[in-house]
Motif scaffolding. Sequence first.
Motif, mmCIF file in Angstrom:
data_model
loop_
_atom_site.group_PDB
_atom_site.id
_atom_site.type_symbol
_atom_site.label_atom_id
_atom_site.label_comp_id
_atom_site.label_asym_id
_atom_site.label_seq_id
_atom_site.Cartn_x
_atom_site.Cartn_y
_atom_site.Cartn_z
ATOM 1 N N LYS A 4 5.698 2.597 -11.086
ATOM 2 C CA LYS A 4 4.242 2.726 -11.239
ATOM 3 C C LYS A 4 3.623 3.372 -10.015
ATOM 4 C CE LYS A 4 4.045 -1.615 -13.860
ATOM 5 N NZ LYS A 4 3.527 -2.999 -13.837
ATOM 6 N N LYS A 5 4.100 2.981 -8.839
ATOM 7 C CA LYS A 5 3.543 3.523 -7.607
ATOM 8 C C LYS A 5 3.949 4.973 -7.396
ATOM 9 C CE LYS A 5 3.095 -0.896 -5.198
ATOM 10 N NZ LYS A 5 1.636 -0.786 -4.965
ATOM 11 N N ILE A 6 5.186 5.307 -7.757
ATOM 12 C CA ILE A 6 5.628 6.698 -7.654
ATOM 13 C C ILE A 6 4.890 7.566 -8.656
ATOM 14 C CG2 ILE A 6 7.598 8.195 -8.198
ATOM 15 C CD1 ILE A 6 9.382 6.233 -6.728
ATOM 16 N N ASN A 7 4.703 7.031 -9.861
ATOM 17 C CA ASN A 7 3.880 7.673 -10.889
ATOM 18 C C ASN A 7 4.324 9.098 -11.197
ATOM 19 O OD1 ASN A 7 1.810 7.697 -12.797
ATOM 20 N ND2 ASN A 7 0.327 8.550 -11.346
ATOM 21 N N ASN A 8 5.625 9.258 -11.381
ATOM 22 C CA ASN A 8 6.159 10.548 -11.811
ATOM 23 C C ASN A 8 7.217 10.273 -12.873
ATOM 24 O OD1 ASN A 8 7.342 13.024 -12.247
ATOM 25 N ND2 ASN A 8 7.601 13.523 -10.082
#
Length: 342
Positions: free
Chosen positions: A239-243
């Motif tokens: 979720k934090k990387i969001n890629n």
Amino acid sequence: MSKFGLWWVRWDNGVYISRMTLGGRVPTSYDEVAHWFKSRGFDRVVFIGNQGENIGYTGNGYEDGRYLALWIMSHISSIKYYVTIPFSRYGSKKLRDDPSEGFANSYWKDWIDGVLSVFDSNRLGFYWSYESCLQATPHDEANVTEEFIREMSRYIHNHGQEFIWIPATGSGTSARGVSYLNDPDYDGIPKIGGYFDYVFVQPNYYEYSKVDEEGNPHLPYTYEKLVEKIRWICEELPKKINNPNTTVSIEMEADRTVLGIHCTSPRDCPEGMNCDSNIHTCYEHCRDYHPQKAINYALDYVRALKDIDWKPSDLAYYFSTDFKVIDTLQEQCWRELNEPYV
């Protein structure tokens, strides 16, 4: 589901040599090493040299990269691979260039160009060898910035190659990383992870018995903490990387400590190992030098994945330089957990 194995090499008197063995036995050919990987379930390898300290260095990035690429292409033809981007100089922890000066005119761009000058259909891409999760944070002493990683990633992807990273996250000192991945001042993985195709986070549980967490140093690195950490990598990090194009997973960690090699002094141990004279056993990097305890710590990674019900699509494996480590853990994993280690 792909399994990534680390193929350790070393620059030695002007040539590269493979460091991989099977029960201490040196292979008859490099294709035999590739067979050792493939027969144990690995379909991809990463050519690696200890963040660059075992990779040749002349100061000319293009020629250095081209030389390694030619060596790989001319010696190994039967397995897909990634080639390292060496961070440190040969035989030294000094950097090959200054990341704060940017990527465009750096040694590392020249290295990539040198590798790309050699066509090899088995090469899938590049591995960023700087392991620290402090990159792109105020605490990275090497001054690697998000912009530097973004430009390197863009350059590699524009040449149709993949880009992978295996960041370290925990140790006995905060200077090497942190145990809990939720502090942007100490964890750069969420910030730069999305620039990679694969991010295999090192839990570092096998190596370290203590962790630093949110300013609290030297906490016990318990099995419960391992489960908590892997759950965070599974559920929160993507979720934090969001890629959606970045595969997030972990590195399975073990080494030759699990083999229980008998010794009476360091000279009895294989290269890179030391002797615990109290128990007459060679050890490497495990938090405990007793072979059975080392096996148990290695299998805790499998137990943790089962406990959170996570079956990663891809996994990377660190097992030092001896395939007998994999064979030992494979046998024990079937016996104890009724499933394969690889």
